[in-house]
Write an enzyme that holds these catalytic residues in place. Structure first.
Site, short mmCIF file in Angstrom:
data_model
loop_
_atom_site.label_atom_id
_atom_site.label_comp_id
_atom_site.label_asym_id
_atom_site.label_seq_id
_atom_site.Cartn_x
_atom_site.Cartn_y
_atom_site.Cartn_z
N ASP A 61 -6.44 -13.33 38.48
CA ASP A 61 -7.46 -14.17 37.64
C ASP A 61 -7.32 -14.28 36.06
O ASP A 61 -7.95 -14.94 35.46
CB ASP A 61 -8.79 -13.19 38.17
CG ASP A 61 -8.93 -11.94 37.51
OD1 ASP A 61 -7.55 -11.21 37.15
OD2 ASP A 61 -9.85 -11.15 37.83
N TYR A 102 1.99 -11.98 29.59
CA TYR A 102 1.92 -12.03 31.10
C TYR A 102 1.11 -12.93 31.77
O TYR A 102 1.54 -13.62 32.72
CB TYR A 102 1.29 -10.47 31.58
CG TYR A 102 0.86 -10.31 32.73
CD1 TYR A 102 1.50 -10.42 33.89
CD2 TYR A 102 -0.55 -10.42 33.28
CE1 TYR A 102 1.34 -10.41 35.35
CE2 TYR A 102 -0.90 -10.51 34.72
CZ TYR A 102 0.00 -10.40 35.58
OH TYR A 102 -0.50 -10.40 37.04
P1 NAD Z 1 4.08 -4.11 40.62
O1 NAD Z 1 4.78 -4.13 39.08
O2 NAD Z 1 3.56 -2.88 41.01
O3 NAD Z 1 5.41 -4.57 41.52
C1 NAD Z 1 6.25 -5.76 41.21
C2 NAD Z 1 7.59 -5.47 42.45
O4 NAD Z 1 8.24 -6.58 41.94
C3 NAD Z 1 8.24 -4.31 42.15
O5 NAD Z 1 8.27 -3.78 43.41
C4 NAD Z 1 9.54 -4.66 41.35
O6 NAD Z 1 10.55 -4.20 41.59
C5 NAD Z 1 9.43 -6.27 41.83
N1 NAD Z 1 10.29 -7.14 41.13
C6 NAD Z 1 10.28 -7.29 39.69
N2 NAD Z 1 10.95 -8.35 39.20
C7 NAD Z 1 11.63 -8.56 40.13
C8 NAD Z 1 12.75 -9.52 40.48
N3 NAD Z 1 13.16 -10.26 39.39
N4 NAD Z 1 13.13 -9.91 41.81
C9 NAD Z 1 12.74 -9.00 42.81
N5 NAD Z 1 11.90 -8.28 42.52
C10 NAD Z 1 11.35 -8.00 41.37
O7 NAD Z 1 3.11 -5.34 40.90
P2 NAD Z 1 1.66 -5.47 41.61
O8 NAD Z 1 0.79 -4.80 40.91
O9 NAD Z 1 1.96 -4.99 42.94
O10 NAD Z 1 1.60 -6.97 41.45
C11 NAD Z 1 2.01 -7.86 42.55
C12 NAD Z 1 1.88 -9.09 42.28
O11 NAD Z 1 0.34 -9.41 42.32
C13 NAD Z 1 2.13 -9.82 40.85
O12 NAD Z 1 2.53 -11.24 41.22
C14 NAD Z 1 0.87 -9.67 39.97
O13 NAD Z 1 1.03 -10.44 39.10
C15 NAD Z 1 0.08 -10.07 41.17
N6 NAD Z 1 -1.63 -9.30 41.05
C16 NAD Z 1 -1.60 -8.09 40.59
C17 NAD Z 1 -2.96 -7.62 40.62
C18 NAD Z 1 -3.13 -6.10 40.31
O14 NAD Z 1 -4.33 -5.64 39.99
N7 NAD Z 1 -2.14 -5.21 40.44
C19 NAD Z 1 -4.07 -8.31 40.62
C20 NAD Z 1 -3.81 -9.82 40.77
C21 NAD Z 1 -2.63 -10.17 40.94
O1 TDX Z 2 -4.46 3.11 28.86
C1 TDX Z 2 -5.16 2.07 29.26
N1 TDX Z 2 -6.32 2.18 28.50
C2 TDX Z 2 -7.42 0.94 28.65
O2 TDX Z 2 -8.52 0.98 28.25
C3 TDX Z 2 -4.84 0.90 29.89
C4 TDX Z 2 -3.51 0.94 30.68
C5 TDX Z 2 -5.73 -0.03 30.32
N2 TDX Z 2 -6.98 0.02 29.55
C6 TDX Z 2 -7.94 -1.26 29.79
C7 TDX Z 2 -7.38 -2.60 29.56
C8 TDX Z 2 -7.88 -3.35 30.68
O3 TDX Z 2 -9.29 -3.96 30.12
O4 TDX Z 2 -8.19 -1.02 31.15
C9 TDX Z 2 -8.33 -2.41 31.61
C10 TDX Z 2 -7.31 -2.44 32.84
O5 TDX Z 2 -6.08 -2.36 32.32
P1 TDX Z 2 -4.90 -2.46 33.32
O6 TDX Z 2 -4.96 -1.77 34.44
O7 TDX Z 2 -3.49 -2.70 32.23
O8 TDX Z 2 -5.10 -3.94 34.05
P2 TDX Z 2 -5.37 -5.36 33.58
O9 TDX Z 2 -4.66 -5.56 32.06
O10 TDX Z 2 -6.76 -5.77 33.73
O11 TDX Z 2 -4.34 -6.37 34.59
C11 TDX Z 2 -4.12 -5.86 35.94
O12 TDX Z 2 -5.15 -6.82 36.89
C12 TDX Z 2 -4.65 -8.28 37.03
C13 TDX Z 2 -2.57 -6.06 36.48
O13 TDX Z 2 -1.96 -5.01 35.62
C14 TDX Z 2 -2.40 -7.29 36.42
O14 TDX Z 2 -0.87 -7.18 36.90
C15 TDX Z 2 -3.30 -8.18 37.16
O15 TDX Z 2 -2.88 -9.54 37.07
#
Ligand code: NAD
Ligand code: TDX
Length: 357
Positions: free
Chosen positions: A138, A162
């Protein structure tokens, strides 16, 4: 009998490993190949506890989505029905400190994967059942004020390196669909929480800092809002998209669970204090420290998920107040996993990000 062979990229990370685990447990006719570069965020051991019977349908290939010749060999050898593309650099703060790997992996890596998938799809006479599922966020929509929601028609307006890199990758995914006909579907999900999340992200970081009685860093005034979704609900939404999502379409996924960061931190303190027997002067809220804000910090995210609900019949099943307790229990019960990911590299990151805030 195997009905679908999936290539999952980034399946050793947080959402990818929950997706693979949930798929192996609930889809007994899916076979999964996980292509993961095992960066600091990837943990191949996330599947160690699964029964051997399930692991027969799973393979890890340690490799990079930027590796053109590896991708060619992989697509030539295996006939994938579905690609689920999670692999990415995913942490906003890291993208501020070092944006170039975000361009390399999220933009160039996605482009390289799209090209390899397209060549294979064309060589195999463009099979109807093939689908390329591009997992996005999002954050590509930018920041909301106190009202309104992101719909699939909200214009892209990314704030961080990002989210800019994710937006660029979404545009390439769309372009491959419109220009070459590759059956691409894009999903844009809100903030996930649950087991196996790398403790650089807010919820696991705060849980572990509470356990270890370390400062709880809250950026800015703590009033930024995120829309939280339990990771298994995200995986279930992706199952629906794999089964019934329409190529060329985009689906927003969110939990209707908006909270200010400070409310999340307070809630984690209060739940954990009950478990840890902390009260009075030892209450964990004493550890909260308001620190310098994240540059370009988006104020509010909130998803309108009515399209996926109406068209694909998906609804989140997990209530935030229950699933956050299960998440806390998971981290408190998996200290071995926690220790294994808090390597030297992790400690270096914590120093870089928090020392001068
Ligand atoms: P993460 O950082 O936990 O995991 C990323 C994985 O990708 C890792 O296993 C890493 O080793 C692998 N990776 C990184 N670079 C690579 C490369 N060049 N080739 C192959 N593998 C590689 O991420 P996540 O939180 O699990 O997010 C997964 C996907 O979902 C991402 O595309 C992220 O943008 C999207 N996303 C995440 C969230 C969230 O809240 N975490 C929300 C919405 C969308
Ligand atoms: O130490 C912290 N203190 C703090 O106040 C950290 C790490 C974060 N924050 C705040 C920043 C954000 O407003 O908390 C909120 C959540 O932060 P993150 O966990 O870093 O997530 P965010 O930046 O919202 O992004 C996450 O959701 C969307 C994922 O990391 C992304 O990969 C995804 O696309």
């Amino acid at each position: 009998m195997i009905e679908k062979k999936l290539l999952v990229t980034g399946g050793a990370g947080f959402i990818g490993s929950n997706f693979i685990r949930h798929a192996l447990l609930s889809k007994d006719n899916w076979e999964i190949v996980n292509l993961d570069a095992i960066t600091y965020a990837g943990n191949p051991g996330n599947f160690d506890d699964l029964p051997d019977g399930l692991k027969k349908r799973y393979r890890l290939i340690h490799g990079n989505i930027k590796d053109k010749s590896l991708l060619k060999r992989l697509f030539d050898k295996e006939k994938f029905d579905v690609v689920v593309h999670f692999a990415a650099e995913s942490h906003v703060d890291r993208s501020i400190v070092g944006p170039s790997t975000f361009v390399e992996t999220n933009v160039f890596g996605t482009f390289t994967l799209l090209e390899a998938a397209l060549k294979s799809w064309e060589q195999n006479s463009r099979p109807d059942n093939f689908k390329f599922l591009h997992i996005s966020t999002d954050e590509v929509y930018g920041s909301l004020g106190s009202e309104g929601y992101f719909t699939e028609d909200t214009p892209y307006d990314p704030s961080s390196p990002y989210s800019a890199s994710k937006a660029a990758s979404d545009h390439f995914a769309n372009a491959f669909c419109r220009t070459y006909g590759l059956p691409v579907v894009i999903t844009n999900c809100s903030n996930n929480y649950g087991p196996y999340q790398f403790p650089e992200k807010l919820i696991p970081l705060i849980i572990l800092n509470i356990m270890n009685e370390k400062e709880l860093p809250v950026y800015g005034d703590g009033k930024n809002i995120r829309d939280w979704l339990f990771v298994i609900d995200h995986c279930e939404a992706l199952f629906r998209v794999i089964d019934r999502g329409i190529p060329g379409e985009q689906y927003n996924i969110g939990g209707d669970a908006e909270y200010q960061n400070i409310d999340i931190v307070n809630l984690l303190c209060d739940i954990m204090d009950k478990k840890l027997g902390r009260s009075g002067n030892s209450r964990s809220r004493r550890l909260i420290k308001f620190v310098t804000d994240r540059p370009g910090h988006d104020r509010r995210y909130a998803i309108d998920a009515s399209k996926i609900k109406q068209e694909l019949g998906w609804e989140p099943q997990y209530d935030f107040n229950d699933a956050i307790k299960d998440t806390i229990d998971w981290y408190m019960g998996h200290l071995e996993w926690v220790n294994s990911v808090q390597s030297g590299e992790y400690r270096k990151w914590i120093e870089v990000n928090y020392n001068n805030r």
